[in-house]
Enzyme design. Structure first.
Site, PDB file in Angstrom:
ATOM      1  CB  SER A 135       1.328 -37.932 -42.741  1.00 34.02           C
ATOM      2  OG  SER A 135       0.850 -37.125 -43.624  1.00 34.02           O
ATOM      3  CE1 TYR A 148      -1.883 -35.515 -39.159  1.00 27.45           C
ATOM      4  CE2 TYR A 148      -0.994 -34.904 -41.165  1.00 27.45           C
ATOM      5  CZ  TYR A 148      -1.522 -35.559 -40.502  1.00 27.45           C
ATOM      6  OH  TYR A 148      -1.904 -37.143 -40.823  1.00 27.45           O
ATOM      7  CE  LYS A 152       0.554 -37.762 -38.121  1.00 29.17           C
ATOM      8  NZ  LYS A 152       0.164 -39.479 -37.847  1.00 29.17           N
TER       9      LYS A 152
HETATM   10  N1  LIG Z   1      -6.369 -39.985 -43.641  1.00 34.26           N
HETATM   11  C1  LIG Z   1      -5.191 -39.452 -44.258  1.00 34.26           C
HETATM   12  O1  LIG Z   1      -5.264 -39.013 -45.585  1.00 34.26           O
HETATM   13  C2  LIG Z   1      -3.795 -39.474 -43.650  1.00 34.26           C
HETATM   14  C3  LIG Z   1      -2.972 -39.107 -44.320  1.00 34.26           C
HETATM   15  C4  LIG Z   1      -1.570 -39.213 -43.608  1.00 34.26           C
HETATM   16  C5  LIG Z   1      -1.246 -39.762 -42.428  1.00 34.26           C
HETATM   17  N2  LIG Z   1      -2.598 -40.165 -41.732  1.00 34.26           N
HETATM   18  C6  LIG Z   1      -2.616 -40.716 -40.280  1.00 34.26           C
HETATM   19  O2  LIG Z   1      -2.928 -41.905 -40.294  1.00 34.26           O
HETATM   20  C7  LIG Z   1      -3.547 -42.216 -38.884  1.00 34.26           C
HETATM   21  C8  LIG Z   1      -4.856 -42.740 -38.982  1.00 34.26           C
HETATM   22  O3  LIG Z   1      -5.766 -41.624 -39.318  1.00 34.26           O
HETATM   23  P1  LIG Z   1      -7.213 -41.610 -40.251  1.00 34.26           P
HETATM   24  O4  LIG Z   1      -6.964 -41.076 -41.309  1.00 34.26           O
HETATM   25  O5  LIG Z   1      -7.530 -43.001 -40.008  1.00 34.26           O
HETATM   26  O6  LIG Z   1      -7.923 -40.723 -39.258  1.00 34.26           O
HETATM   27  P2  LIG Z   1      -9.374 -41.058 -38.263  1.00 34.26           P
HETATM   28  O7  LIG Z   1      -9.606 -39.755 -37.497  1.00 34.26           O
HETATM   29  O8  LIG Z   1     -10.312 -41.858 -39.250  1.00 34.26           O
HETATM   30  O9  LIG Z   1      -8.673 -42.206 -37.208  1.00 34.26           O
HETATM   31  C9  LIG Z   1      -7.792 -41.825 -36.172  1.00 34.26           C
HETATM   32  C10 LIG Z   1      -8.153 -42.825 -35.024  1.00 34.26           C
HETATM   33  O10 LIG Z   1      -7.438 -42.359 -33.808  1.00 34.26           O
HETATM   34  C11 LIG Z   1      -8.313 -42.129 -32.796  1.00 34.26           C
HETATM   35  N3  LIG Z   1      -7.891 -41.384 -31.619  1.00 34.26           N
HETATM   36  C12 LIG Z   1      -7.561 -40.254 -31.648  1.00 34.26           C
HETATM   37  N4  LIG Z   1      -7.016 -39.838 -30.505  1.00 34.26           N
HETATM   38  C13 LIG Z   1      -6.840 -40.814 -29.714  1.00 34.26           C
HETATM   39  C14 LIG Z   1      -6.306 -41.155 -28.550  1.00 34.26           C
HETATM   40  N5  LIG Z   1      -5.797 -40.249 -27.602  1.00 34.26           N
HETATM   41  N6  LIG Z   1      -6.209 -42.436 -27.997  1.00 34.26           N
HETATM   42  C15 LIG Z   1      -6.668 -43.567 -28.895  1.00 34.26           C
HETATM   43  N7  LIG Z   1      -7.179 -43.372 -30.170  1.00 34.26           N
HETATM   44  C16 LIG Z   1      -7.105 -41.996 -30.371  1.00 34.26           C
HETATM   45  C17 LIG Z   1      -9.428 -41.598 -33.270  1.00 34.26           C
HETATM   46  O11 LIG Z   1     -10.629 -41.889 -32.301  1.00 34.26           O
HETATM   47  C18 LIG Z   1      -9.766 -42.413 -34.517  1.00 34.26           C
HETATM   48  O12 LIG Z   1     -10.571 -43.455 -34.608  1.00 34.26           O
HETATM   49  C19 LIG Z   1      -3.083 -40.866 -38.129  1.00 34.26           C
HETATM   50  O13 LIG Z   1      -1.912 -41.090 -37.501  1.00 34.26           O
HETATM   51  C20 LIG Z   1      -3.039 -39.751 -39.401  1.00 34.26           C
HETATM   52  O14 LIG Z   1      -2.343 -38.753 -39.095  1.00 34.26           O
HETATM   53  C21 LIG Z   1      -3.878 -39.918 -42.337  1.00 34.26           C
END
Ligand SMILES: NC(=O)c1ccc[n+]([C@@H]2O[C@H](COP(=O)([O-])OP(=O)(O)OC[C@H]3O[C@@H](n4cnc5c(N)ncnc54)[C@H](O)[C@@H]3O)[C@@H](O)[C@H]2O)c1
Length: 264
Positions: A135, A148, A152
């Site tokens: 992130s 977080y 990260k």
């Molecule tokens: N959305 C943002 O703004 C943002 C910004 C920076 C980084 N990220 C990163 O992007 C990645 C995806 O996140 P997102 O925003 O799509 O969130 P999200 O919550 O929509 O998707 C994350 C997915 O991971 C799955 N998950 C959680 N624990 C799990 C486990 N133990 N085993 C298997 N699957 C599991 C959840 O069920 C979910 O479907 C993450 O690593 C998040 O930290 C997101």
């Protein structure tokens, strides 16, 4: 044929990556612990998608994912270690199990992906790429999001170590670090009680106002992969000037400055 394995593929960024991979003609193996949502995403993609319910925190489950991917396709070309969780609150109030879950999913989840897939990718001895999702928060610590920030930052370090180790063994496996900015998704779930709740709501509003959708975000990631980039930072405006300021603060031994925290 290109085969992409994507963890956390049941929603948000992972589902966007899966759909974009399929649009680009790849076979996709989707993994998530939310089996129902995962099957829905896979059904939306169609014949190119295989859903493998997986808990990334469990080494045996990720091993089974690798077995399923190789059994179905005989190869893997792209691995996205993308599953992640986020929690907000004061670090001393966040329950021990919530802390542990962040460490388990965001750090151990990637480690499990590396341990299950790298030996197979090395044995295949052909070009492949591993993309670990951190992130912009992996470069900019955020008070009230300590689990977080901590995990990260770890993902950033882990990914660099992996890239260096794969160079040492002269493998054909390339590595990328994906650092998303705001993307609309389910990542902000239950708000914490008390002062941190305002922060949580501000973050949710920020995501809603400035976030790309997973489907807008994913093509930027695949374009960067095509260019062979290590640092995939599709929304640099979310990183700067904070990153440069932080580096200057450290270089000049000044105390840290914080996003959304008033200075005295
Ligand atoms: N959305 C943002 O703004 C943002 C910004 C920076 C980084 N990220 C990163 O992007 C990645 C995806 O996140 P997102 O925003 O799509 O969130 P999200 O919550 O929509 O998707 C994350 C997915 O991971 C799955 N998950 C959680 N624990 C799990 C486990 N133990 N085993 C298997 N699957 C599991 C959840 O069920 C979910 O479907 C993450 O690593 C998040 O930290 C997101």
């Amino acid at each position: 044929m290109t085969v992409a394995v994507i963890t956390g593929a049941a929603g948000g960024i992972g589902a966007g990556l899966a759909r974009e991979a399929a649009r680009r003609g790849m076979q996709v193996v989707l993994a998530d612990r939310d089996a129902d949502a995962l099957r829905e995403v896979a059904a939306g993609i169609g014949a190119a998608a295989l859903a493998v319910p997986t808990d990334v925190t469990d080494p045996a489950s990720v091993e089974a994912l690798a077995e399923a991917a190789y059994a179905a396709h005989g190869q893997v070309d792209l691995l996205f270690n993308n599953a992640g969780v986020l929690s907000t609150g004061f670090s001393w109030e966040i329950p021990a199990e919530t802390w542990q879950r962040s460490l388990d999913v965001n750090v151990t989840g990637i480690i499990n992906g590396i341990r299950a897939f790298v030996p197979r990718l090395l044995a295949a001895d052909r070009p492949a790429r591993i993309v670990n999702t951190a992130s912009v928060g992996g470069f900019l610590p955020s008070p009230l999001m300590a689990p977080y920030s901590v995990t990260k930052f770890a993902a950033v370090a882990l990914t660099e170590c992996l890239a260096g180790e794969l160079k040492i063994v002269k493998s054909q496996i390339a590595v990328s670090l994906l650092a998303p900015g705001p993307v609309k998704s389910g990542i902000f779930r239950e708000p914490p009680p008390g002062v941190a709740e305002q922060f949580h709501r501000a973050m949710v509003d920020l995501l809603e106002a400035n976030g790309l959708t997973g489907d807008e975000f994913a093509p930027l990631v695949f374009d960067a992969i095509e260019r062979g980039e290590y640092w995939i930072i599709p929304q640099p405006e979310a990183m700067e000037p904070g990153f440069s300021n932080r580096n200057a603060v450290i270089a000049e031994r000044r105390p840290p400055q914080f996003f959304l925290v008033e200075e005295d």
